[in-house]
Design an enzyme around this catalytic site. Sequence first.
Site, PDB file in Angstrom:
ATOM      1  N   GLU A  49     -78.192  -4.282 155.132  1.00  0.00           N
ATOM      2  CA  GLU A  49     -78.421  -2.843 155.347  1.00  0.00           C
ATOM      3  C   GLU A  49     -79.713  -2.354 154.706  1.00  0.00           C
ATOM      4  O   GLU A  49     -80.342  -1.416 155.210  1.00  0.00           O
ATOM      5  CB  GLU A  49     -77.235  -2.032 154.805  1.00  0.00           C
ATOM      6  CG  GLU A  49     -75.956  -2.202 155.595  1.00  0.00           C
ATOM      7  CD  GLU A  49     -75.073  -3.336 155.113  1.00  0.00           C
ATOM      8  OE1 GLU A  49     -73.928  -3.457 155.606  1.00  0.00           O
ATOM      9  OE2 GLU A  49     -75.534  -4.116 154.235  1.00  0.00           O
ATOM     10  N   PHE A 111     -60.032   1.604 151.617  1.00  0.00           N
ATOM     11  CA  PHE A 111     -60.860   0.403 151.780  1.00  0.00           C
ATOM     12  C   PHE A 111     -62.270   0.787 152.223  1.00  0.00           C
ATOM     13  O   PHE A 111     -62.469   1.549 153.157  1.00  0.00           O
ATOM     14  CB  PHE A 111     -60.217  -0.516 152.815  1.00  0.00           C
ATOM     15  CG  PHE A 111     -61.023  -1.762 153.094  1.00  0.00           C
ATOM     16  CD1 PHE A 111     -61.210  -2.722 152.121  1.00  0.00           C
ATOM     17  CD2 PHE A 111     -61.604  -1.955 154.342  1.00  0.00           C
ATOM     18  CE1 PHE A 111     -61.956  -3.860 152.366  1.00  0.00           C
ATOM     19  CE2 PHE A 111     -62.357  -3.095 154.605  1.00  0.00           C
ATOM     20  CZ  PHE A 111     -62.531  -4.051 153.614  1.00  0.00           C
ATOM     21  N   GLN A 112     -63.269   0.261 151.522  1.00  0.00           N
ATOM     22  CA  GLN A 112     -64.687   0.510 151.772  1.00  0.00           C
ATOM     23  C   GLN A 112     -65.024   1.996 151.737  1.00  0.00           C
ATOM     24  O   GLN A 112     -65.874   2.482 152.480  1.00  0.00           O
ATOM     25  CB  GLN A 112     -65.139  -0.123 153.101  1.00  0.00           C
ATOM     26  CG  GLN A 112     -65.145  -1.649 153.041  1.00  0.00           C
ATOM     27  CD  GLN A 112     -65.874  -2.298 154.192  1.00  0.00           C
ATOM     28  OE1 GLN A 112     -65.931  -1.760 155.299  1.00  0.00           O
ATOM     29  NE2 GLN A 112     -66.422  -3.480 153.954  1.00  0.00           N
ATOM     30  N   LYS A 161     -64.613   8.234 160.138  1.00  0.00           N
ATOM     31  CA  LYS A 161     -64.297   7.412 161.306  1.00  0.00           C
ATOM     32  C   LYS A 161     -63.461   8.167 162.339  1.00  0.00           C
ATOM     33  O   LYS A 161     -63.684   8.028 163.551  1.00  0.00           O
ATOM     34  CB  LYS A 161     -63.561   6.152 160.853  1.00  0.00           C
ATOM     35  CG  LYS A 161     -63.212   5.196 161.992  1.00  0.00           C
ATOM     36  CD  LYS A 161     -62.574   3.919 161.472  1.00  0.00           C
ATOM     37  CE  LYS A 161     -62.268   2.951 162.615  1.00  0.00           C
ATOM     38  NZ  LYS A 161     -61.692   1.677 162.109  1.00  0.00           N
ATOM     39  N   MET A 485     -97.003  -9.982 138.643  1.00  0.00           N
ATOM     40  CA  MET A 485     -97.418  -8.821 137.871  1.00  0.00           C
ATOM     41  C   MET A 485     -96.716  -8.790 136.508  1.00  0.00           C
ATOM     42  O   MET A 485     -97.325  -8.414 135.498  1.00  0.00           O
ATOM     43  CB  MET A 485     -97.125  -7.532 138.645  1.00  0.00           C
ATOM     44  CG  MET A 485     -97.725  -6.281 138.000  1.00  0.00           C
ATOM     45  SD  MET A 485     -99.533  -6.333 137.898  1.00  0.00           S
ATOM     46  CE  MET A 485     -99.967  -5.759 139.547  1.00  0.00           C
TER      47      MET A 485
END
Length: 577
Positions: A49, A111-112, A161, A485
């Site tokens: 993502e 969930f999630q 959802k 760096m």
Amino acid sequence: MDMNGGQALVKALECEGVEVVFGLPGGAILPVYDPIIESPIRHILVRHEQGAGHMAEGYAHATGRPGVAMITSGPGATNGVTPLCDAYMDSIPLVCITGQVPYAAIGTDAFQECDTTGITMAVTKHNFLVTEAQDIPRIIHEAFHIATTGRPGPVLVDIPKDIVDPRNPRSAMTWYEPTDDIMELPGYRPATAGDPELIRAAAELICAAERPVLYAGGGILKARAAAELLALAELIDVPVVTTLMARGCFPDSHELCLGMPGMHGNYTAVTAMQSSDLLIALGARFDDRVTGRLDGFAPGAKVIHVDIDAAELGKVRAPDVAVRGDCKLVIAELVEALKACGGLEAQPDRRAWRSQISGWQERHPLVYEQSEPGELLKPQYVLEVLRDSTPDDTIVTSGVGQHQMWASQYWRFDHPYTWINSGGLGTMGFSVPAAIGAKVGMPDRMVWAVDGDGCFQMTAQELVTASMERIPIKVALFNNAYLGMVRQWQEMFYEERYSEVYLSYEIPDYVKWAEAMGCVALRVESPEEVAPAINKANEIDDRPVVLEFRSAAEENVYPMVPAGQSNSDIVVDPSQR
């Protein structure tokens, strides 16, 4: 027209002119992925993502149009936080759509589930939690309006959802055309036109200055004001510095261009700002990497500050004249005000200032020592060859670190929107996905990603996306076996105590890794191999290409202003000391 929330969301994106979405499906956003099958919108399936967000950023950088990312709830949304913050810091128009657990389940640790709007509140220009399917067309229209007006930035739309699931009665809605007159944005009134009195006051300051510098920031590019900046600089014959986020807004080949200022800017740009009596800051935010120690920055300079964001005016340096407005409009008005004052004829004699600047340029150009036979490559040399072997309008993306600074220093940016990098947040792993997004937005342009081995290992999996989608970006991978760096800082400021910065020249095998991801890959180890390898890469246009350049680990970026010190303490290359 009756439809469900998922269909309405896709149709709303179509109404906003969205041509491509970068995303990764998951349970909470799954109902939206079904109507995408019938949509003309191109969906690019990413492998992480974070990659979706950076691709959307690259697309927005290159095209000027808002990038769109679509990801699922919970870990999908949290993986998107880094590109949201990156876009927020660099003022990139981005719309991120996240799935959420069903509305009734919010707050139950489903969930999630995570508090997406709460987590992203500090790293978005605005965010929405949609509670009714009927609001979807309006909210999507508002999201794009907020992302692209005023100071651009990321906007997140979190959608439960059940609101988009056709099997749930809550997703039923009646379509309506999203228009400006239905938006509900109390208090959001971006100012664009500058105050005429303040613009006249700025013109008077310019006409009195003997050592002025035009300090061009990324806001010039966001405002599409490159032509106006050129007109202003030529009208008053004043030198221009272009920050890391502004590279390309003023042609590097122009005689008035001094290049990049700041911690790793060139000596002349840094010293001219220090010695100036007037800084004309246009779309710049006086970032700490530009100013160095603030109380030692340009101590004798008055300041004109033009910015569309009122919060930037006086935030770091108190201006003598502060103009809130769109850079494109304000600069155009400033040009007219200067013409009314007499134009170039009204300017003081600045021959001594130009002579001083010319002397700095002669004494302190960018320099490096070419590698000896048998030694590893100098990245500066590779970048010079790459620059000279590609079209002038090649789009260059970079990761973060030494290779980023060398790319900004040694490339010649004569066209706007050809340099894409992570400036404010400094996000390692930005380059490869950003290059993919840029190539999707500008398919007829050559796109090179300049990356380091540390950055590459963070997001290289998106080359699988590029291969599967036939997005033929090219990657110049500088393998110096270190987090370069950080190693440089440990050498210079930690008595060469190298703690956890060594990677490896051999592991992973970048050529085999790139080939496994569907790319053409070559390893380059000597100067005579550089040009042929680049030419071969330039000829390949049906798949991604990765060139691994084995480069010298001990090479440091100069000039450098040590952290916490004044720009007057700039450290130049050892050969110039």
